[in-house]
Design an enzyme around this catalytic site. Structure first.
Site, PDB file in Angstrom:
ATOM      1  N   ILE A 154     112.822  17.204  28.956  1.00 30.85           N
ATOM      2  CA  ILE A 154     113.426  18.168  29.881  1.00 30.85           C
ATOM      3  C   ILE A 154     113.001  17.855  31.314  1.00 30.85           C
ATOM      4  O   ILE A 154     113.818  17.869  32.241  1.00 30.85           O
ATOM      5  CB  ILE A 154     113.063  19.616  29.478  1.00 30.85           C
ATOM      6  CG1 ILE A 154     113.716  19.961  28.129  1.00 30.85           C
ATOM      7  CG2 ILE A 154     113.494  20.615  30.562  1.00 30.85           C
ATOM      8  CD1 ILE A 154     113.213  21.241  27.475  1.00 30.85           C
ATOM      9  N   ALA A 230     109.713  26.600  31.063  1.00 32.18           N
ATOM     10  CA  ALA A 230     108.885  26.221  29.915  1.00 32.18           C
ATOM     11  C   ALA A 230     108.498  27.455  29.097  1.00 32.18           C
ATOM     12  O   ALA A 230     109.230  27.858  28.178  1.00 32.18           O
ATOM     13  CB  ALA A 230     107.663  25.461  30.405  1.00 32.18           C
ATOM     14  N   ARG A 231     107.413  28.080  29.455  1.00 29.64           N
ATOM     15  CA  ARG A 231     106.962  29.316  28.824  1.00 29.64           C
ATOM     16  C   ARG A 231     106.221  30.129  29.876  1.00 29.64           C
ATOM     17  O   ARG A 231     105.548  29.563  30.756  1.00 29.64           O
ATOM     18  CB  ARG A 231     105.975  29.018  27.685  1.00 29.64           C
ATOM     19  CG  ARG A 231     106.602  28.505  26.403  1.00 29.64           C
ATOM     20  CD  ARG A 231     107.407  29.587  25.663  1.00 29.64           C
ATOM     21  NE  ARG A 231     107.883  29.112  24.385  1.00 29.64           N
ATOM     22  CZ  ARG A 231     109.096  28.582  24.174  1.00 29.64           C
ATOM     23  NH1 ARG A 231     109.955  28.494  25.168  1.00 29.64           N
ATOM     24  NH2 ARG A 231     109.448  28.196  22.972  1.00 29.64           N
ATOM     25  N   GLU A 260     107.788  38.302  26.941  1.00 23.84           N
ATOM     26  CA  GLU A 260     109.215  38.598  26.995  1.00 23.84           C
ATOM     27  C   GLU A 260     109.702  39.112  25.635  1.00 23.84           C
ATOM     28  O   GLU A 260     109.148  38.726  24.610  1.00 23.84           O
ATOM     29  CB  GLU A 260     109.996  37.328  27.407  1.00 23.84           C
ATOM     30  CG  GLU A 260     109.778  36.155  26.457  1.00 23.84           C
ATOM     31  CD  GLU A 260     110.448  34.868  26.947  1.00 23.84           C
ATOM     32  OE1 GLU A 260     110.252  34.473  28.108  1.00 23.84           O
ATOM     33  OE2 GLU A 260     111.168  34.271  26.129  1.00 23.84           O
ATOM     34  N   HIS A 278     115.569  34.149  29.515  1.00 22.98           N
ATOM     35  CA  HIS A 278     115.320  33.016  28.620  1.00 22.98           C
ATOM     36  C   HIS A 278     116.637  32.464  28.039  1.00 22.98           C
ATOM     37  O   HIS A 278     116.904  32.587  26.839  1.00 22.98           O
ATOM     38  CB  HIS A 278     114.364  33.424  27.489  1.00 22.98           C
ATOM     39  CG  HIS A 278     113.734  32.244  26.796  1.00 22.98           C
ATOM     40  ND1 HIS A 278     112.505  32.306  26.192  1.00 22.98           N
ATOM     41  CD2 HIS A 278     114.174  30.982  26.601  1.00 22.98           C
ATOM     42  CE1 HIS A 278     112.218  31.119  25.661  1.00 22.98           C
ATOM     43  NE2 HIS A 278     113.234  30.306  25.888  1.00 22.98           N
TER      44      HIS A 278
HETATM   45  C1  8YV Z   1     115.449  29.086  22.633  1.00 25.03           C
HETATM   46  C2  8YV Z   1     113.267  27.874  23.264  1.00 25.03           C
HETATM   47  O1  8YV Z   1     115.824  30.071  23.520  1.00 25.03           O
HETATM   48  O2  8YV Z   1     113.511  25.628  22.621  1.00 25.03           O
HETATM   49  C3  8YV Z   1     112.757  26.577  22.749  1.00 25.03           C
HETATM   50  O3  8YV Z   1     111.562  26.503  22.448  1.00 25.03           O
HETATM   51  O4  8YV Z   1     112.515  28.728  23.596  1.00 25.03           O
HETATM   52  C4  8YV Z   1     114.721  28.076  23.431  1.00 25.03           C
HETATM   53  O5  8YV Z   1     115.464  26.934  23.317  1.00 25.03           O
HETATM   54  C5  8YV Z   1     114.931  29.696  21.421  1.00 25.03           C
HETATM   55  O6  8YV Z   1     114.255  28.825  20.594  1.00 25.03           O
HETATM   56  C6  8YV Z   1     116.046  30.367  20.640  1.00 25.03           C
HETATM   57  O7  8YV Z   1     115.525  31.339  19.913  1.00 25.03           O
END
Ligand code: 8YV
Length: 312
Positions: A154, A230-231, A260, A278
């Site tokens: 990414i 990211a997070r 979140e 998100h």
């Molecule tokens: C999604 C994500 O929103 O890839 C990830 O880790 O957080 C996101 O792509 C999520 O997984 C969908 O529930």
């Protein structure tokens, strides 16, 4: 008989229909299924969950037949990988297919902040434009420095997009990177010093918790903006909120938050900040591709093969 699987959060109807074709799907998000799920817990062999949701260890412990946790996403921070491994549970993710959309959201947030898109939208809708209200000049990305914190797939996709906007790219990665001609920085602090836009793409883990802290924000400086796709946990949110309110940095574009969807109320009143719920991977095209990869991993597991995108 179809194998029992547990679906933690909703997926696209088309993907859920394919899951229903192959498996007996127990839906954890449906309160009406609470009792049947408890009754079936001994026979559930697979769990499908979101990257931001994961699966708690006590839930794993209560599923004695569990063999695979298939994450519909790339983040593994909400699944205890060593614990899963100790119970011989595969963990799979959906790498590659969501890269471009997440990078796009990073660019959208960056332009949203730099070009004041949400402020403009509010002014037009509220009639401020007709009334002759002034609108401040924005900031161009061209010629600015884009700092990528975490040069994975990414991060690289975001870097390439930044170059297309005329930005120079700097990066920090925890492990050495070869084969790119962007400028490496030795620490997150150095990267922040060398960035006008600091884009956080780093995987969340104990090692990266609060990697964007007050000194990093101080180094980013008063014309710098922070982007996070990211997070939430990789940013010290106290420091971020304080820094934006005090003008230590110019603003932020955020797709992810600690805790979140119940985020800190201070975000709602932060100036120069664009917030998204998100949505990085949330396009029809990408969610279909992610869902198909989840299905492929499950099919491999139930055929007795190694799931193709297992991470442990
Ligand atoms: C999604 C994500 O929103 O890839 C990830 O880790 O957080 C996101 O792509 C999520 O997984 C969908 O529930």
């Amino acid at each position: 008989m179809k194998p029992d699987i547990l679906l933690v959060e909703p997926m696209m109807p088309l993907i859920e229909a394919k899951l229903d074709d192959a498996y007996s799907v127990h839906r954890l998000y449906d309160p009406a299924q609470k009792q049947t799920i408890e009754a079936a817990s001994g026979s559930i062999r697979a769990v499908v969950t979101g990257g931001g949701t994961g699966l708690a260890n006590d839930r794993i412990e209560n599923l004695p037949a569990l063999g695979v946790i298939s994450i519909n996403g790339v983040g593994t921070d909400k699944v205890d990988l060593p614990f899963a491994r100790s119970r011989n549970v595969h963990v799979t993710t959906t790498p590659g297919v969501l890269t471009d959309d997440v990078a796009d959201i990073g660019i959208a947030l960056m332009l949203g902040v730099l070009r004041r898109i949400t402020e403009g939208d509010r002014m037009v809708r509220s009639g401020g434009w007709e009334k002759g209200e002034g609108f401040p000049l924005a900031t161009s990305p061209k010629g600015k420095r884009l700092g990528i914190l975490g040069l994975g797939q990414i991060g690289r996709a975001l870097a390439r997009r930044g170059e297309a906007f005329g930005m120079s790219v700097h990066y920090y990665n925890r492990s050495p990177v070869t084969g790119v001609n962007w400028t490496a920085c030795a620490t997150p602090l150095d990267l922040a010093r060398d960035s006008d836009v600091l884009a956080v793409c780093i995987a969340a883990s104990n090692a990266t918790r609060n990697i964007v802290d007050q000194p990093v924000l101080d180094a980013l400086g008063k014309s710098g903006i922070l982007i996070n796709v990211a997070r939430g946990t990789v940013v010290d949110e106290d420091a971020l909120i304080g820094s934006i309110n005090a003008g230590v940095i110019a603003g932020a574009g955020l797709d992810v938050f600690v805790g979140e969807p119940r985020i800190r109320p201070e975000f709602a009143t932060l100036p120069n900040t664009v917030l998204m719920p998100h949505q990085g991977s949330a396009t029809v095209e990408t969610r279909l591709a992610m869902g198909d990869l989840v299905l492929t991993n499950l099919a491999a597991y139930f055929a007795g093969e190694k799931p193709p995108t297992t991470v442990n």
